[in-house]
Design a protein around this motif. Structure first.
Motif, PDB file in Angstrom:
ATOM      1  N   GLN A   1       0.832  -1.202   0.000  1.00  0.00           N
ATOM      2  CA  GLN A   1       0.000   0.000   0.000  1.00  0.00           C
ATOM      3  C   GLN A   1       0.867   1.253   0.000  1.00  0.00           C
ATOM      4  O   GLN A   1       0.567   2.240  -0.681  1.00  0.00           O
ATOM      5  CB  GLN A   1      -0.947   0.021   1.208  1.00  0.00           C
ATOM      6  CG  GLN A   1      -1.917   1.181   1.196  1.00  0.00           C
ATOM      7  CD  GLN A   1      -2.825   1.149  -0.026  1.00  0.00           C
ATOM      8  OE1 GLN A   1      -3.462   0.132  -0.307  1.00  0.00           O
ATOM      9  NE2 GLN A   1      -2.898   2.255  -0.755  1.00  0.00           N
TER      10      GLN A   1
ATOM     11  N   ASN B   1       2.096   1.793  -3.496  1.00  0.00           N
ATOM     12  CA  ASN B   1       1.004   2.334  -4.323  1.00  0.00           C
ATOM     13  C   ASN B   1       0.757   3.812  -4.026  1.00  0.00           C
ATOM     14  O   ASN B   1       0.622   4.624  -4.948  1.00  0.00           O
ATOM     15  CB  ASN B   1      -0.280   1.541  -4.102  1.00  0.00           C
ATOM     16  CG  ASN B   1      -0.222   0.155  -4.687  1.00  0.00           C
ATOM     17  OD1 ASN B   1       0.552  -0.109  -5.609  1.00  0.00           O
ATOM     18  ND2 ASN B   1      -1.007  -0.749  -4.141  1.00  0.00           N
ATOM     19  N   ASP B   2       0.698   4.164  -2.749  1.00  0.00           N
ATOM     20  CA  ASP B   2       0.461   5.552  -2.364  1.00  0.00           C
ATOM     21  C   ASP B   2       1.612   6.445  -2.821  1.00  0.00           C
ATOM     22  O   ASP B   2       1.390   7.541  -3.345  1.00  0.00           O
ATOM     23  CB  ASP B   2       0.285   5.677  -0.849  1.00  0.00           C
ATOM     24  CG  ASP B   2      -1.025   5.092  -0.360  1.00  0.00           C
ATOM     25  OD1 ASP B   2      -1.888   4.737  -1.200  1.00  0.00           O
ATOM     26  OD2 ASP B   2      -1.183   4.978   0.867  1.00  0.00           O
TER      27      ASP B   2
ATOM     28  N   TYR C   1       3.782   6.050  -5.302  1.00  0.00           N
ATOM     29  CA  TYR C   1       3.795   6.253  -6.747  1.00  0.00           C
ATOM     30  C   TYR C   1       2.583   7.052  -7.236  1.00  0.00           C
ATOM     31  O   TYR C   1       2.661   7.726  -8.260  1.00  0.00           O
ATOM     32  CB  TYR C   1       3.890   4.913  -7.481  1.00  0.00           C
ATOM     33  CG  TYR C   1       5.272   4.318  -7.404  1.00  0.00           C
ATOM     34  CD1 TYR C   1       6.386   5.036  -7.827  1.00  0.00           C
ATOM     35  CD2 TYR C   1       5.467   3.044  -6.908  1.00  0.00           C
ATOM     36  CE1 TYR C   1       7.662   4.498  -7.764  1.00  0.00           C
ATOM     37  CE2 TYR C   1       6.753   2.498  -6.830  1.00  0.00           C
ATOM     38  CZ  TYR C   1       7.833   3.226  -7.269  1.00  0.00           C
ATOM     39  OH  TYR C   1       9.100   2.695  -7.194  1.00  0.00           O
ATOM     40  N   GLU C   2       1.493   7.005  -6.495  1.00  0.00           N
ATOM     41  CA  GLU C   2       0.319   7.789  -6.879  1.00  0.00           C
ATOM     42  C   GLU C   2       0.603   9.288  -6.766  1.00  0.00           C
ATOM     43  O   GLU C   2       0.128  10.081  -7.584  1.00  0.00           O
ATOM     44  CB  GLU C   2      -0.871   7.426  -5.983  1.00  0.00           C
ATOM     45  CG  GLU C   2      -2.129   8.193  -6.316  1.00  0.00           C
ATOM     46  CD  GLU C   2      -3.318   7.786  -5.473  1.00  0.00           C
ATOM     47  OE1 GLU C   2      -4.309   8.542  -5.485  1.00  0.00           O
ATOM     48  OE2 GLU C   2      -3.270   6.732  -4.807  1.00  0.00           O
ATOM     49  N   TYR C   3       1.392   9.685  -5.765  1.00  0.00           N
ATOM     50  CA  TYR C   3       1.613  11.102  -5.504  1.00  0.00           C
ATOM     51  C   TYR C   3       2.976  11.621  -5.933  1.00  0.00           C
ATOM     52  O   TYR C   3       3.145  12.818  -6.130  1.00  0.00           O
ATOM     53  CB  TYR C   3       1.408  11.393  -4.017  1.00  0.00           C
ATOM     54  CG  TYR C   3       0.026  11.035  -3.549  1.00  0.00           C
ATOM     55  CD1 TYR C   3      -1.079  11.747  -3.995  1.00  0.00           C
ATOM     56  CD2 TYR C   3      -0.186   9.970  -2.690  1.00  0.00           C
ATOM     57  CE1 TYR C   3      -2.356  11.417  -3.588  1.00  0.00           C
ATOM     58  CE2 TYR C   3      -1.457   9.625  -2.276  1.00  0.00           C
ATOM     59  CZ  TYR C   3      -2.538  10.349  -2.725  1.00  0.00           C
ATOM     60  OH  TYR C   3      -3.801  10.015  -2.333  1.00  0.00           O
TER      61      TYR C   3
ATOM     62  N   LYS D   1       2.982  15.169  -7.635  1.00  0.00           N
ATOM     63  CA  LYS D   1       2.237  15.378  -8.881  1.00  0.00           C
ATOM     64  C   LYS D   1       1.196  16.478  -8.752  1.00  0.00           C
ATOM     65  O   LYS D   1       0.903  17.172  -9.718  1.00  0.00           O
ATOM     66  CB  LYS D   1       1.545  14.075  -9.301  1.00  0.00           C
ATOM     67  CG  LYS D   1       2.491  12.992  -9.749  1.00  0.00           C
ATOM     68  CD  LYS D   1       1.738  11.718 -10.073  1.00  0.00           C
ATOM     69  CE  LYS D   1       2.684  10.609 -10.481  1.00  0.00           C
ATOM     70  NZ  LYS D   1       1.981   9.326 -10.667  1.00  0.00           N
ATOM     71  N   ASP D   2       0.620  16.619  -7.568  1.00  0.00           N
ATOM     72  CA  ASP D   2      -0.453  17.592  -7.366  1.00  0.00           C
ATOM     73  C   ASP D   2       0.009  18.883  -6.675  1.00  0.00           C
ATOM     74  O   ASP D   2      -0.813  19.682  -6.246  1.00  0.00           O
ATOM     75  CB  ASP D   2      -1.598  16.957  -6.581  1.00  0.00           C
ATOM     76  CG  ASP D   2      -1.168  16.457  -5.211  1.00  0.00           C
ATOM     77  OD1 ASP D   2       0.020  16.616  -4.845  1.00  0.00           O
ATOM     78  OD2 ASP D   2      -2.028  15.898  -4.499  1.00  0.00           O
TER      79      ASP D   2
END
Length: 98
Positions: free
Chosen positions: A22, A25-26, A28-30, A64-65
């Motif tokens: 998890q 995943n978190d 790489y998501e951000y 990313k954000d």
């Protein structure tokens, strides 16, 4: 260098757990970093250990954000090897927890 090698064995993520998956995943998501997480884990562990914090911050310049992201961990000692501190992923937040 020898000291860092010694400390590396004392600090570990709880790899091969659903929590670590998890975390990957978190992250790489951000993360907007080009460097794979695998190459950052030692530095992340060292940073948390030296600052005596249970989290690390992905700053907004590397996200990313364009927001700061905090990744939290629970720290456990390995029962039969008291010198080893294992970091178990506890979640992600946009704001620092109190």
């Amino acid at each position: 260098m020898e000291t860092r090698e010694f400390q590396r064995n004392q600090l570990q993520f709880a790899y091969f757990t659903p929590n670590y998956l998890q975390f990957e995943n978190d992250f790489y998501e951000y993360s907007a970093l080009d460097t794979p997480l695998t190459f950052l884990t030692d530095d992340i562990l060292q940073s948390m250990a030296h600052s005596q914090q249970n989290y690390f911050k992905l700053n907004k310049e590397n996200a990313k954000d364009n927001q700061d992201h905090y990744f939290y961990f629970k720290i456990h000692t390995v029962e039969h090897k008291r010198l080893i501190r294992q970091y178990v992923y506890d979640g992600h937040a946009l704001h620092k927890r109190d």
